[in-house]
Design a protein around this motif. Structure first.
Motif, mmCIF file in Angstrom:
data_model
loop_
_atom_site.group_PDB
_atom_site.id
_atom_site.type_symbol
_atom_site.label_atom_id
_atom_site.label_comp_id
_atom_site.label_asym_id
_atom_site.label_seq_id
_atom_site.Cartn_x
_atom_site.Cartn_y
_atom_site.Cartn_z
ATOM 1 N N THR A 194 0.853 -1.183 0.000
ATOM 2 C CA THR A 194 0.000 0.000 0.000
ATOM 3 C C THR A 194 0.890 1.235 0.000
ATOM 4 N N GLU A 195 0.300 2.372 -0.277
ATOM 5 C CA GLU A 195 1.079 3.613 -0.304
ATOM 6 C C GLU A 195 1.688 3.899 1.066
ATOM 7 N N GLN A 196 0.948 3.608 2.129
ATOM 8 C CA GLN A 196 1.458 3.834 3.477
ATOM 9 C C GLN A 196 2.626 2.895 3.786
ATOM 10 N N GLU A 197 2.501 1.627 3.411
ATOM 11 C CA GLU A 197 3.602 0.676 3.609
ATOM 12 C C GLU A 197 4.831 1.115 2.824
ATOM 13 N N TRP A 198 4.610 1.593 1.601
ATOM 14 C CA TRP A 198 5.696 2.057 0.742
ATOM 15 C C TRP A 198 6.426 3.230 1.410
ATOM 16 N N GLU A 199 5.665 4.196 1.912
ATOM 17 C CA GLU A 199 6.263 5.370 2.559
ATOM 18 C C GLU A 199 7.042 4.982 3.812
ATOM 19 N N GLN A 200 6.512 4.057 4.601
ATOM 20 C CA GLN A 200 7.214 3.608 5.809
ATOM 21 C C GLN A 200 8.522 2.909 5.450
ATOM 22 N N LEU A 201 8.494 2.108 4.420
ATOM 23 C CA LEU A 201 9.703 1.416 3.984
ATOM 24 C C LEU A 201 10.753 2.411 3.496
ATOM 25 N N ILE A 202 10.337 3.381 2.725
ATOM 26 C CA ILE A 202 11.266 4.406 2.233
ATOM 27 C C ILE A 202 11.877 5.178 3.414
ATOM 28 N N LYS A 203 11.077 5.524 4.394
ATOM 29 C CA LYS A 203 11.592 6.231 5.576
ATOM 30 C C LYS A 203 12.619 5.382 6.319
ATOM 31 N N ALA A 204 12.316 4.093 6.494
ATOM 32 C CA ALA A 204 13.242 3.199 7.189
ATOM 33 C C ALA A 204 14.546 3.054 6.407
ATOM 34 N N ASN A 220 15.800 5.289 4.359
ATOM 35 C CA ASN A 220 16.510 6.562 4.474
ATOM 36 C C ASN A 220 17.269 6.678 5.791
ATOM 37 N N VAL A 221 16.685 6.205 6.869
ATOM 38 C CA VAL A 221 17.369 6.226 8.162
ATOM 39 C C VAL A 221 18.660 5.415 8.071
ATOM 40 N N LEU A 222 18.550 4.222 7.506
ATOM 41 C CA LEU A 222 19.733 3.366 7.381
ATOM 42 C C LEU A 222 20.761 3.968 6.420
ATOM 43 N N LEU A 223 20.311 4.574 5.345
ATOM 44 C CA LEU A 223 21.233 5.185 4.387
ATOM 45 C C LEU A 223 22.022 6.327 5.022
ATOM 46 N N HIS A 224 21.358 7.110 5.858
ATOM 47 C CA HIS A 224 22.038 8.235 6.510
ATOM 48 C C HIS A 224 23.066 7.774 7.542
ATOM 49 N N GLN A 225 22.956 6.525 7.977
ATOM 50 C CA GLN A 225 23.898 5.972 8.943
ATOM 51 C C GLN A 225 25.026 5.187 8.275
ATOM 52 N N ALA A 226 24.923 4.960 6.982
ATOM 53 C CA ALA A 226 25.865 4.080 6.282
ATOM 54 C C ALA A 226 27.174 4.792 5.938
ATOM 55 N N TYR A 227 28.224 3.989 5.810
ATOM 56 C CA TYR A 227 29.515 4.494 5.350
ATOM 57 C C TYR A 227 29.433 4.789 3.854
ATOM 58 N N ASP A 228 30.338 5.640 3.377
ATOM 59 C CA ASP A 228 30.369 5.987 1.958
ATOM 60 C C ASP A 228 30.551 4.752 1.085
ATOM 61 N N SER A 229 31.428 3.857 1.496
ATOM 62 C CA SER A 229 31.671 2.654 0.693
ATOM 63 C C SER A 229 30.413 1.784 0.613
#
Length: 72
Positions: free
Chosen positions: A3-13, A15-24
């Motif tokens: 669903t659109e809500q599930e999609w948005e929640q997944l994208i947010k999650a 993004n959180v992990l991406l912002h914590q990741a190393y450049d490599s």
């Protein structure tokens, strides 16, 4: 399909992990997503050519035969 809500929640999650990741790690994720996209494009092209070939190979069937087959 999500669903659109599930999609948005997944994208947010994600993004959180991406912002914590190393450049490599980001580089590896990007490369993997590119590979997946390329494979999907290849699959789409294969499906297109298969469908096109099927239409070309079966286009010689008379319309009357098709209608009769559908009726049966």
């Amino acid at each position: 399909m999500k669903t659109e809500q599930e999609w948005e929640q997944l994208i947010k999650a994600i993004n959180v992990l991406l912002h914590q990741a190393y450049d490599s790690t980001l580089d590896e994720i990007y490369a993997l997503l590119q590979k997946i996209d390329d494979e999907e494009d290849e699959n789409d092209l294969r499906a297109y050519y298969a469908a096109k070939s099927d239409v070309e190979n079966n286009s010689l069937i008379a319309w009357e035969d098709i209608k009769q087959e559908i009726a049966n």
